[in-house]
Design a protein around this motif. Sequence first.
Motif, mmCIF file in Angstrom:
data_model
loop_
_atom_site.group_PDB
_atom_site.id
_atom_site.type_symbol
_atom_site.label_atom_id
_atom_site.label_comp_id
_atom_site.label_asym_id
_atom_site.label_seq_id
_atom_site.Cartn_x
_atom_site.Cartn_y
_atom_site.Cartn_z
ATOM 1 N N THR A 53 33.063 -0.308 -61.057
ATOM 2 C CA THR A 53 31.741 0.317 -60.917
ATOM 3 C C THR A 53 31.217 0.108 -59.497
ATOM 4 O OG1 THR A 53 31.288 -0.097 -63.249
ATOM 5 C CG2 THR A 53 29.381 0.267 -61.823
ATOM 6 N N PRO B 111 28.831 -9.484 -61.632
ATOM 7 C CA PRO B 111 30.122 -8.906 -61.235
ATOM 8 C C PRO B 111 29.994 -7.596 -60.463
ATOM 9 C CG PRO B 111 29.752 -8.651 -63.598
ATOM 10 C CD PRO B 111 28.675 -9.546 -63.088
ATOM 11 N N VAL B 112 28.971 -6.795 -60.775
ATOM 12 C CA VAL B 112 28.790 -5.557 -60.011
ATOM 13 C C VAL B 112 28.216 -5.890 -58.635
ATOM 14 C CG1 VAL B 112 27.640 -3.319 -59.896
ATOM 15 C CG2 VAL B 112 28.484 -4.150 -62.100
ATOM 16 N N ALA C 213 18.735 -12.073 -55.746
ATOM 17 C CA ALA C 213 19.053 -12.692 -57.041
ATOM 18 C C ALA C 213 17.850 -13.501 -57.494
ATOM 19 C CB ALA C 213 20.296 -13.568 -56.923
ATOM 20 N N GLY C 214 17.933 -14.004 -58.733
ATOM 21 C CA GLY C 214 16.819 -14.755 -59.309
ATOM 22 C C GLY C 214 17.053 -16.256 -59.228
ATOM 23 N N LYS D 240 21.188 -19.242 -57.409
ATOM 24 C CA LYS D 240 21.887 -17.977 -57.188
ATOM 25 C C LYS D 240 21.808 -17.557 -55.718
ATOM 26 C CE LYS D 240 21.616 -16.048 -61.861
ATOM 27 N NZ LYS D 240 21.274 -14.887 -62.694
ATOM 28 N N HIS E 19 14.167 -12.657 -55.807
ATOM 29 C CA HIS E 19 13.176 -11.630 -56.179
ATOM 30 C C HIS E 19 11.990 -12.218 -56.909
ATOM 31 C CE1 HIS E 19 14.352 -11.311 -60.496
ATOM 32 N NE2 HIS E 19 15.589 -11.485 -60.079
ATOM 33 N N ASN F 111 20.718 -1.763 -59.141
ATOM 34 C CA ASN F 111 21.187 -2.398 -60.384
ATOM 35 C C ASN F 111 20.044 -2.744 -61.318
ATOM 36 O OD1 ASN F 111 23.980 -2.575 -60.164
ATOM 37 N ND2 ASN F 111 23.938 -4.525 -59.065
ATOM 38 N N CYS G 259 22.884 2.679 -60.436
ATOM 39 C CA CYS G 259 23.946 2.146 -61.299
ATOM 40 C C CYS G 259 23.363 1.584 -62.585
ATOM 41 C CB CYS G 259 24.669 1.059 -60.511
ATOM 42 S SG CYS G 259 25.891 0.174 -61.468
ATOM 43 N N GLY G 260 22.215 0.911 -62.487
ATOM 44 C CA GLY G 260 21.631 0.289 -63.667
ATOM 45 C C GLY G 260 20.174 -0.060 -63.423
ATOM 46 N N TYR H 253 15.583 -2.610 -69.476
ATOM 47 C CA TYR H 253 16.371 -2.329 -70.675
ATOM 48 C C TYR H 253 15.671 -2.739 -71.975
ATOM 49 C CZ TYR H 253 20.482 -1.147 -67.810
ATOM 50 O OH TYR H 253 21.348 -0.572 -66.921
ATOM 51 N N PHE I 11 24.963 7.396 -61.740
ATOM 52 C CA PHE I 11 26.380 7.592 -62.087
ATOM 53 C C PHE I 11 26.777 6.647 -63.211
ATOM 54 C CE2 PHE I 11 28.731 3.850 -60.507
ATOM 55 C CZ PHE I 11 27.717 3.201 -59.818
ATOM 56 N N GLN J 232 30.391 4.872 -64.367
ATOM 57 C CA GLN J 232 31.673 4.635 -63.678
ATOM 58 C C GLN J 232 32.815 5.518 -64.184
ATOM 59 O OE1 GLN J 232 34.222 2.850 -65.454
ATOM 60 N NE2 GLN J 232 32.953 2.438 -67.244
ATOM 61 N N ASN K 172 22.620 -15.892 -67.011
ATOM 62 C CA ASN K 172 24.053 -15.981 -66.677
ATOM 63 C C ASN K 172 24.236 -16.248 -65.188
ATOM 64 O OD1 ASN K 172 23.030 -13.265 -66.265
ATOM 65 N ND2 ASN K 172 25.101 -12.695 -65.716
HETATM 66 N N1 LIG Z 1 26.568 2.874 -64.190
HETATM 67 C C1 LIG Z 1 27.614 2.234 -64.656
HETATM 68 O O1 LIG Z 1 28.665 2.808 -64.952
HETATM 69 C C2 LIG Z 1 27.522 0.743 -64.832
HETATM 70 C C3 LIG Z 1 28.663 -0.029 -65.142
HETATM 71 C C4 LIG Z 1 28.520 -1.433 -65.209
HETATM 72 C C5 LIG Z 1 27.278 -2.024 -64.993
HETATM 73 N N2 LIG Z 1 26.199 -1.230 -64.731
HETATM 74 C C6 LIG Z 1 24.880 -1.817 -64.450
HETATM 75 O O2 LIG Z 1 25.011 -2.669 -63.329
HETATM 76 C C7 LIG Z 1 24.015 -3.678 -63.378
HETATM 77 C C8 LIG Z 1 24.673 -5.040 -63.162
HETATM 78 O O3 LIG Z 1 25.598 -5.279 -64.222
HETATM 79 P P1 LIG Z 1 26.427 -6.641 -64.292
HETATM 80 O O4 LIG Z 1 27.429 -6.486 -65.365
HETATM 81 O O5 LIG Z 1 26.891 -7.021 -62.915
HETATM 82 O O6 LIG Z 1 25.312 -7.652 -64.817
HETATM 83 P P2 LIG Z 1 24.876 -9.098 -64.313
HETATM 84 O O7 LIG Z 1 24.457 -8.997 -62.907
HETATM 85 O O8 LIG Z 1 25.898 -10.104 -64.674
HETATM 86 O O9 LIG Z 1 23.633 -9.397 -65.251
HETATM 87 C C9 LIG Z 1 22.420 -8.764 -65.153
HETATM 88 C C10 LIG Z 1 21.531 -9.451 -64.090
HETATM 89 O O10 LIG Z 1 20.390 -8.657 -63.903
HETATM 90 C C11 LIG Z 1 19.411 -9.451 -63.284
HETATM 91 N N3 LIG Z 1 18.097 -9.151 -63.834
HETATM 92 C C12 LIG Z 1 17.714 -9.215 -65.118
HETATM 93 N N4 LIG Z 1 16.420 -8.881 -65.229
HETATM 94 C C13 LIG Z 1 15.981 -8.611 -63.972
HETATM 95 C C14 LIG Z 1 14.729 -8.226 -63.427
HETATM 96 N N5 LIG Z 1 13.656 -8.039 -64.211
HETATM 97 N N6 LIG Z 1 14.635 -8.019 -62.085
HETATM 98 C C15 LIG Z 1 15.715 -8.195 -61.303
HETATM 99 N N7 LIG Z 1 16.931 -8.572 -61.757
HETATM 100 C C16 LIG Z 1 17.059 -8.784 -63.084
HETATM 101 C C17 LIG Z 1 19.777 -10.916 -63.576
HETATM 102 O O11 LIG Z 1 20.191 -11.482 -62.356
HETATM 103 P P3 LIG Z 1 19.151 -12.366 -61.451
HETATM 104 O O12 LIG Z 1 18.986 -13.675 -62.173
HETATM 105 O O13 LIG Z 1 19.858 -12.473 -60.159
HETATM 106 O O14 LIG Z 1 17.875 -11.605 -61.375
HETATM 107 C C18 LIG Z 1 20.969 -10.789 -64.517
HETATM 108 O O15 LIG Z 1 21.878 -11.861 -64.326
HETATM 109 C C19 LIG Z 1 23.324 -3.509 -64.723
HETATM 110 O O16 LIG Z 1 22.150 -2.756 -64.541
HETATM 111 C C20 LIG Z 1 24.313 -2.711 -65.536
HETATM 112 O O17 LIG Z 1 23.719 -1.979 -66.571
HETATM 113 C C21 LIG Z 1 26.309 0.121 -64.658
#
Ligand SMILES: NC(=O)c1ccc[n+]([C@@H]2O[C@H](COP(=O)([O-])OP(=O)(O)OC[C@H]3O[C@@H](n4cnc5c(N)ncnc54)[C@H](OP(=O)(O)O)[C@@H]3O)[C@@H](O)[C@H]2O)c1
Length: 352
Positions: free
Chosen positions: A146, A171-172, A191-192, A196, A212, A235, A257-258, A263, A292, A294, A342
């Motif tokens: 992604t 991971p993203v 990051a939070g 981190k 943030h 994200n 991306c997200g 959510y 998008f 992925q 996480n």
């Molecule tokens: N479009 C696609 O095809 C696709 C594919 C995969 C993933 N994604 C999206 O990519 C993003 C990252 O995915 P990931 O798997 O790498 O997840 P991740 O970073 O492991 O976990 C989500 C992180 O989001 C942050 N977060 C949560 N609430 C927040 C807030 N209110 N403000 C700011 N940050 C917040 C937290 O990090 P902090 O503690 O650092 O804030 C949390 O650890 C997600 O939005 C996911 O849905 C999209």
Amino acid sequence: MGTMGTVTHRKVVPPMKTTRIVLASRPTGRPEPANFRTETVELDPPKPGQALLQTLYLSLDPYMRGRMSDAPSYAPPVEIDETMCGATVSRVLESTDPALRPGDIVLGYGGWQTHSVEYVSYLRALDPAAAPITTALGVLGMPGFTAYSGLLTIGRPQPGETVVVAAATGPVGATVGQIAKIQGARAVGIAGGPEKVALLRDRFGFDAALDHRAPDFADQLAAATPDGIDVYFENVGGPVFDAVLPRLNKFARIPVCGLVANYNDTELPPGPDRLSLLMSNVLRKSLTLRGFIQTEFLDQAGDFYPAATQWLADGRLKYLEDVVDGLDNAVPAFQGLLTGKNLGKLVIKVAE
Ligand SMILES: NC(=O)c1ccc[n+]([C@@H]2O[C@H](COP(=O)([O-])OP(=O)(O)OC[C@H]3O[C@@H](n4cnc5c(N)ncnc54)[C@H](OP(=O)(O)O)[C@@H]3O)[C@@H](O)[C@H]2O)c1
């Protein structure tokens, strides 16, 4: 034992059972334990073309929140009483297809359960000697891909440009920042929390790292982007986007991306309607905002795997995993994923 074309590899004495977590009801807001049910059921033996698998690792990903809801989305929801979906790394126990043998390790989509029966054609055999098998769920899997496809296809970072990404230890985000650096861009990670933020600098090599949650986050972002922002890999959405918007340069690209900050939302956030502010920025600065999924870029998968594997071997691409023990802990771990508990790619270790 046999290796001839039609031989079935059988090892297990039926009946085989699986312990699984099903969606019991659709969450409103934050998913709660009451929205799930754990049950043990018998599995049908594999049909021709199928294999019986034991789950070793289950991937937990933010997209699963969308699957718990029946709101319109790019993919159908998990049905009530259906096993929660998810990518898995599993061990083959029994296979009706000679392409797989008992003991092989595969990437599949077994969901939140201890065992599954899946079609062999949907499984990808993993080589445990080539990379730790959990990386198939993270940096060398869907999240890594992604980052690669969204950043390079939509973000198109150029040498010297500034790339900003949040959820940057995930991971993203971590992969986005490191590929931005490989492209010669400057990477700013968000990051939070202090732990981190330290990881962003020390482990992942971001040029600047911001929290943030800091009260002066917007000022910190301005100071960390003296030449503005050319690529914002979106994200999270929410207040981070509010701080990013005024820093965007003319012709900036925003791969959407997200929006993990939203959510669990049940309604639009309070406050003035800022759509006109967003749209005037899009117009005045000729911004490109493109969402998008992925899977749209799967034709690039053949480029991604060798590139990412090489970067990992070179040490230019690093990853971080948060491995939680036991399927029993999947629900609280998933709750934590949406609030930043996480630390790296969240994976449930289901069996040794
Ligand atoms: N479009 C696609 O095809 C696709 C594919 C995969 C993933 N994604 C999206 O990519 C993003 C990252 O995915 P990931 O798997 O790498 O997840 P991740 O970073 O492991 O976990 C989500 C992180 O989001 C942050 N977060 C949560 N609430 C927040 C807030 N209110 N403000 C700011 N940050 C917040 C937290 O990090 P902090 O503690 O650092 O804030 C949390 O650890 C997600 O939005 C996911 O849905 C999209």
